[in-house]
Scaffold this motif. Structure first.
Motif, PDB file in Angstrom:
ATOM      1  N   GLN A 125       3.840   6.854 -10.991  1.00  0.00           N
ATOM      2  CA  GLN A 125       3.175   6.201  -9.855  1.00  0.00           C
ATOM      3  C   GLN A 125       3.037   7.171  -8.676  1.00  0.00           C
ATOM      4  O   GLN A 125       1.987   7.228  -8.033  1.00  0.00           O
ATOM      5  N   VAL A 126       4.091   7.947  -8.420  1.00  0.00           N
ATOM      6  CA  VAL A 126       4.048   8.928  -7.329  1.00  0.00           C
ATOM      7  C   VAL A 126       2.981   9.980  -7.604  1.00  0.00           C
ATOM      8  O   VAL A 126       2.198  10.332  -6.718  1.00  0.00           O
ATOM      9  N   GLN A 127       2.907  10.471  -8.831  1.00  0.00           N
ATOM     10  CA  GLN A 127       1.908  11.486  -9.169  1.00  0.00           C
ATOM     11  C   GLN A 127       0.487  10.929  -9.061  1.00  0.00           C
ATOM     12  O   GLN A 127      -0.432  11.647  -8.657  1.00  0.00           O
ATOM     13  N   THR A 128       0.297   9.667  -9.384  1.00  0.00           N
ATOM     14  CA  THR A 128      -1.012   9.029  -9.205  1.00  0.00           C
ATOM     15  C   THR A 128      -1.421   9.064  -7.732  1.00  0.00           C
ATOM     16  O   THR A 128      -2.553   9.432  -7.390  1.00  0.00           O
ATOM     17  N   ILE A 129      -0.480   8.702  -6.860  1.00  0.00           N
ATOM     18  CA  ILE A 129      -0.762   8.708  -5.417  1.00  0.00           C
ATOM     19  C   ILE A 129      -1.046  10.135  -4.945  1.00  0.00           C
ATOM     20  O   ILE A 129      -2.000  10.378  -4.196  1.00  0.00           O
ATOM     21  N   ASN A 152      -7.291   0.506  -1.379  1.00  0.00           N
ATOM     22  CA  ASN A 152      -8.486  -0.352  -1.422  1.00  0.00           C
ATOM     23  C   ASN A 152      -9.309  -0.110  -2.690  1.00  0.00           C
ATOM     24  O   ASN A 152     -10.464  -0.503  -2.762  1.00  0.00           O
ATOM     25  N   LYS A 153      -8.669   0.528  -3.696  1.00  0.00           N
ATOM     26  CA  LYS A 153      -9.378   0.832  -4.944  1.00  0.00           C
ATOM     27  C   LYS A 153      -8.687   0.227  -6.163  1.00  0.00           C
ATOM     28  O   LYS A 153      -8.906   0.659  -7.277  1.00  0.00           O
ATOM     29  N   GLY A 154      -7.831  -0.750  -5.941  1.00  0.00           N
ATOM     30  CA  GLY A 154      -7.208  -1.446  -7.067  1.00  0.00           C
ATOM     31  C   GLY A 154      -5.796  -1.010  -7.405  1.00  0.00           C
ATOM     32  O   GLY A 154      -5.155  -1.603  -8.278  1.00  0.00           O
ATOM     33  N   PHE A 155      -5.281   0.021  -6.748  1.00  0.00           N
ATOM     34  CA  PHE A 155      -3.897   0.448  -7.004  1.00  0.00           C
ATOM     35  C   PHE A 155      -2.955  -0.518  -6.303  1.00  0.00           C
ATOM     36  O   PHE A 155      -3.127  -0.831  -5.127  1.00  0.00           O
ATOM     37  N   GLU A 156      -1.958  -0.991  -7.027  1.00  0.00           N
ATOM     38  CA  GLU A 156      -0.963  -1.897  -6.453  1.00  0.00           C
ATOM     39  C   GLU A 156       0.342  -1.738  -7.205  1.00  0.00           C
ATOM     40  O   GLU A 156       0.359  -1.725  -8.436  1.00  0.00           O
ATOM     41  N   VAL A 157       1.425  -1.581  -6.472  1.00  0.00           N
ATOM     42  CA  VAL A 157       2.722  -1.437  -7.114  1.00  0.00           C
ATOM     43  C   VAL A 157       3.793  -2.084  -6.230  1.00  0.00           C
ATOM     44  O   VAL A 157       3.751  -1.983  -5.007  1.00  0.00           O
ATOM     45  N   LYS A 158       4.715  -2.787  -6.867  1.00  0.00           N
ATOM     46  CA  LYS A 158       5.837  -3.410  -6.170  1.00  0.00           C
ATOM     47  C   LYS A 158       6.965  -2.389  -6.049  1.00  0.00           C
ATOM     48  O   LYS A 158       7.073  -1.483  -6.865  1.00  0.00           O
ATOM     49  N   PHE A 159       7.797  -2.559  -5.033  1.00  0.00           N
ATOM     50  CA  PHE A 159       8.960  -1.686  -4.895  1.00  0.00           C
ATOM     51  C   PHE A 159      10.184  -2.510  -4.528  1.00  0.00           C
ATOM     52  O   PHE A 159      10.072  -3.617  -4.001  1.00  0.00           O
ATOM     53  N   ASP A 160      11.346  -1.971  -4.836  1.00  0.00           N
ATOM     54  CA  ASP A 160      12.612  -2.619  -4.516  1.00  0.00           C
ATOM     55  C   ASP A 160      13.183  -2.027  -3.239  1.00  0.00           C
ATOM     56  O   ASP A 160      12.960  -0.843  -2.942  1.00  0.00           O
ATOM     57  N   ILE A 161      13.928  -2.837  -2.523  1.00  0.00           N
ATOM     58  CA  ILE A 161      14.644  -2.379  -1.332  1.00  0.00           C
ATOM     59  C   ILE A 161      15.848  -3.290  -1.150  1.00  0.00           C
ATOM     60  O   ILE A 161      15.764  -4.494  -1.405  1.00  0.00           O
ATOM     61  N   ALA A 162      16.958  -2.712  -0.726  1.00  0.00           N
ATOM     62  CA  ALA A 162      18.162  -3.502  -0.475  1.00  0.00           C
ATOM     63  C   ALA A 162      17.879  -4.505   0.646  1.00  0.00           C
ATOM     64  O   ALA A 162      17.250  -4.150   1.642  1.00  0.00           O
ATOM     65  N   PRO A 163      18.338  -5.752   0.494  1.00  0.00           N
ATOM     66  CA  PRO A 163      18.075  -6.766   1.515  1.00  0.00           C
ATOM     67  C   PRO A 163      18.517  -6.362   2.923  1.00  0.00           C
ATOM     68  O   PRO A 163      17.812  -6.636   3.896  1.00  0.00           O
ATOM     69  N   TYR A 164      19.669  -5.710   3.043  1.00  0.00           N
ATOM     70  CA  TYR A 164      20.155  -5.276   4.366  1.00  0.00           C
ATOM     71  C   TYR A 164      19.196  -4.266   4.990  1.00  0.00           C
ATOM     72  O   TYR A 164      18.842  -4.378   6.167  1.00  0.00           O
ATOM     73  N   SER A 165      18.738  -3.295   4.204  1.00  0.00           N
ATOM     74  CA  SER A 165      17.793  -2.287   4.705  1.00  0.00           C
ATOM     75  C   SER A 165      16.468  -2.936   5.091  1.00  0.00           C
ATOM     76  O   SER A 165      15.881  -2.603   6.125  1.00  0.00           O
TER      77      SER A 165
END
Length: 194
Positions: A125-129, A152-165
């Motif tokens: 995903q990082v290399q795509t960006i 705005n070209k169809g790329f979409e990815v979810k990410f995780d993050i600690a709730p406190y952060s």
């Protein structure tokens, strides 16, 4: 600190792995005691030659990346020493979001403490960006509340993050700000104690 909820910004691709904190901000610039003014020294040895002139061959000096606020880099970003000056330099330069496959733990924690959203995505995903940002001006929208990165070209990815952060960044809190959310209880304790 300024809260982050939805951030839309130009992407700067730094297609390098193991970028350590001395590369982010060299040791000779750590003499200041305030948090501001470090952006001019970001990636200094890559951006400038021995005479202090901008290197044409380093991409951040390319005018097309002027005003970028999303930094995308390779794995193990922020490794090396634990200097808090590194996120200070990143933020002072104008980056609000960093996306990489992995980070040094201390660097990532320092980012949160200083109001920078450090997102971890897989290497593909990082290399795509990075490829999209290298080929043309490329913007991403990061929605912290929904934990999603889109273009705005169809790329979409979810990410995780600690709730406190996440809570700290959404509210623009540092650790003192979190403590102050308990101010009433602290005052009650002090009254009872005295």
């Amino acid at each position: 600190m300024e809260p982050i909820r939805i951030h839309k910004g130009l992407v700067y691709p730094l297609n390098r792995s193991n970028v350590d904190t001395d590369q982010i901000i060299p040791k000779q610039f750590l003499k200041r005691i305030e948090r501001s003014g470090f952006g001019q020294f970001l990636f200094y040895n890559w951006r400038f030659d021995e005479q202090g002139k901008p290197r044409e061959d380093f991409s951040l000096n390319n005018p097309k990346f002027q005003g970028a606020s999303v930094l995308v880099a390779g794995e193990n970003f922020g490794c090396g020493s634990s200097r808090e000056h590194a996120p200070w330099a990143v933020q002072d330069y104008g980056f609000r979001v960093i996306i990489a496959p992995s980070y040094a733990d201390i660097f990532k924690n320092n980012c949160v403490k200083n109001g920078i959203l450090a997102i971890q995505l897989d290497d593909e995903q990082v290399q795509t960006i990075i490829k999209k940002a290298e080929s043309d001006k490329y913007e991403l929208t990061v929605n912290l509340e929904d934990q999603v990165v889109v273009d705005n070209k169809g790329f979409e990815v979810k990410f995780d993050i600690a709730p406190y952060s996440k809570e700290m960044l959404l509210n623009g809190w540092d650790e003192i700000g979190v403590t102050l959310t308990y101010e009433d209880k602290i005052n009650q304790y002090e009254l009872v104690k005295n």
